[in-house]
Design an enzyme around this catalytic site. Sequence first.
Site, short mmCIF file in Angstrom:
data_model
loop_
_atom_site.label_atom_id
_atom_site.label_comp_id
_atom_site.label_asym_id
_atom_site.label_seq_id
_atom_site.Cartn_x
_atom_site.Cartn_y
_atom_site.Cartn_z
N ASN A 160 8.38 51.08 -8.81
CA ASN A 160 7.97 52.35 -8.23
C ASN A 160 6.95 52.04 -7.13
O ASN A 160 5.83 51.63 -7.43
CB ASN A 160 7.33 53.22 -9.34
CG ASN A 160 6.65 54.45 -8.79
OD1 ASN A 160 6.86 54.85 -7.65
ND2 ASN A 160 5.82 55.08 -9.62
N TRP A 161 7.38 52.22 -5.90
CA TRP A 161 6.50 51.86 -4.79
C TRP A 161 5.43 52.92 -4.49
O TRP A 161 4.58 52.73 -3.62
CB TRP A 161 7.33 51.63 -3.52
CG TRP A 161 7.99 50.29 -3.48
CD1 TRP A 161 7.94 49.30 -4.43
CD2 TRP A 161 8.83 49.79 -2.42
NE1 TRP A 161 8.68 48.22 -4.02
CE2 TRP A 161 9.23 48.49 -2.79
CE3 TRP A 161 9.25 50.31 -1.19
CZ2 TRP A 161 10.06 47.70 -1.97
CZ3 TRP A 161 10.07 49.53 -0.39
CH2 TRP A 161 10.47 48.25 -0.78
N LYS A 162 5.53 54.08 -5.12
CA LYS A 162 4.57 55.16 -4.86
C LYS A 162 4.51 55.42 -3.35
O LYS A 162 5.54 55.37 -2.70
CB LYS A 162 3.20 54.82 -5.45
CG LYS A 162 3.35 54.39 -6.91
CD LYS A 162 2.08 54.35 -7.68
CE LYS A 162 2.38 53.95 -9.12
NZ LYS A 162 1.26 54.08 -10.01
N HIS A 208 6.68 61.67 -13.20
CA HIS A 208 5.65 60.62 -13.21
C HIS A 208 4.28 61.27 -13.42
O HIS A 208 4.04 62.37 -12.93
CB HIS A 208 5.68 59.84 -11.89
CG HIS A 208 4.81 58.63 -11.93
ND1 HIS A 208 3.46 58.69 -11.70
CD2 HIS A 208 5.09 57.33 -12.21
CE1 HIS A 208 2.96 57.46 -11.84
NE2 HIS A 208 3.93 56.63 -12.13
N GLU A 250 1.55 60.87 -12.05
CA GLU A 250 0.85 61.27 -10.81
C GLU A 250 1.38 62.60 -10.32
O GLU A 250 0.63 63.41 -9.74
CB GLU A 250 0.99 60.16 -9.76
CG GLU A 250 0.07 58.98 -10.10
CD GLU A 250 0.59 57.61 -9.69
OE1 GLU A 250 1.46 57.52 -8.82
OE2 GLU A 250 0.11 56.62 -10.28
N GLU A 287 4.69 55.77 -20.08
CA GLU A 287 3.62 55.28 -19.21
C GLU A 287 2.30 55.89 -19.64
O GLU A 287 1.98 57.02 -19.25
CB GLU A 287 3.92 55.65 -17.76
CG GLU A 287 5.17 54.99 -17.23
CD GLU A 287 5.07 54.76 -15.72
OE1 GLU A 287 5.29 53.63 -15.31
OE2 GLU A 287 4.73 55.70 -14.99
N GLY A 307 -2.18 51.58 -12.93
CA GLY A 307 -3.00 51.20 -11.79
C GLY A 307 -4.41 50.79 -12.17
O GLY A 307 -5.28 50.65 -11.32
N SER A 324 0.46 48.82 -15.45
CA SER A 324 -0.11 47.50 -15.21
C SER A 324 0.78 46.36 -15.72
O SER A 324 0.27 45.36 -16.25
CB SER A 324 -1.53 47.40 -15.77
OG SER A 324 -2.38 48.33 -15.13
N GLY A 360 4.56 49.46 -10.98
CA GLY A 360 4.00 50.02 -9.75
C GLY A 360 3.51 48.92 -8.83
O GLY A 360 4.29 48.28 -8.12
N GLY A 361 2.21 48.66 -8.87
CA GLY A 361 1.57 47.72 -7.95
C GLY A 361 2.29 46.39 -7.80
O GLY A 361 2.50 45.90 -6.67
P1 PGA Z 1 1.20 50.23 -12.17
O1 PGA Z 1 2.03 51.61 -12.03
O2 PGA Z 1 2.21 49.16 -12.54
O3 PGA Z 1 0.61 50.00 -10.81
O4 PGA Z 1 0.19 50.43 -13.22
C1 PGA Z 1 3.07 51.93 -12.91
C2 PGA Z 1 3.65 53.28 -12.56
O5 PGA Z 1 2.88 54.19 -12.23
O6 PGA Z 1 4.87 53.49 -12.60
#
Ligand code: PGA
Length: 244
Positions: A4-6, A90, A92, A162, A168, A208, A229-230
């Site tokens: 997930n590149w956000k 998600h 967010e 999640e 993050g 993470s 994500g990251g």
């Molecule tokens: P993260 O994000 O790996 O940067 O913690 C995961 C996500 O939000 O899908």
Amino acid sequence: MAGNWKMYKTPVETTQFFEKFGPLVANSSHCEIVICPPFIDLAAAVAAAKNSPVRVGAQNIAWAKEGAFTGEISGPMLNAVGVTHAIIGHSERRQYFGETDETVLKRTQAALEFGITPIVCVGELLQDRESGNTANILTGQFQKGIAGLSEQQFAKIVIAYEPVWAIGTGKTATPEIAADAHRTIRGQVREKFGKDAADSIRILYGGSVKPDNAKTLMAQPEIDGVLVGGAALDAVSFASIVNF
Ligand code: PGA
């Protein structure tokens, strides 16, 4: 294994990522690989992923086919660029953009209507975990959201657990904590849709996930994959997670 590149990367950066990533996962036939870039990058990602096992997903999908919905992108539009998956609900989106279990259900139904595989996210906040409320929150998100699907619809989705406190933050849930939450979710699935559905639903862990913890997370039989994500922004790092 989903990335997930956000809100990161331009179309040019997307192409550059795939040039590097493609060869690193060319022989990774043990899993499905999906990258979910921002909408603006989807066409570049689909073009760059052509002739590779990598699929491209969106980070959201509208519940309507078309209409007066400023800022939304519909299933037929995603079909038109060759998108196969969509992340829905998600944390967010839930926290900052008013997404609810009800809209998550509507978006999931729309994705299925247009042949797009939904990756539906659930997860508790830090305060929920600290107050011992994790199972209640996960159960509530399930019951008010995807429990509203039919059996046939449910068979086509992927769930991502999640924990919001792990996203993050560099704080990964331990493999045991993650597996425990997955068991709660799978238990709900069993109650509502039966044993076969519970056995075959894929539940990803997200929060993470990094190259150095992917292996121990994936060693848990309850964990069927990861949503990253990251660490999915860098081709080498995401490839080493894929090839854990
Ligand atoms: P993260 O994000 O790996 O940067 O913690 C995961 C996500 O939000 O899908």
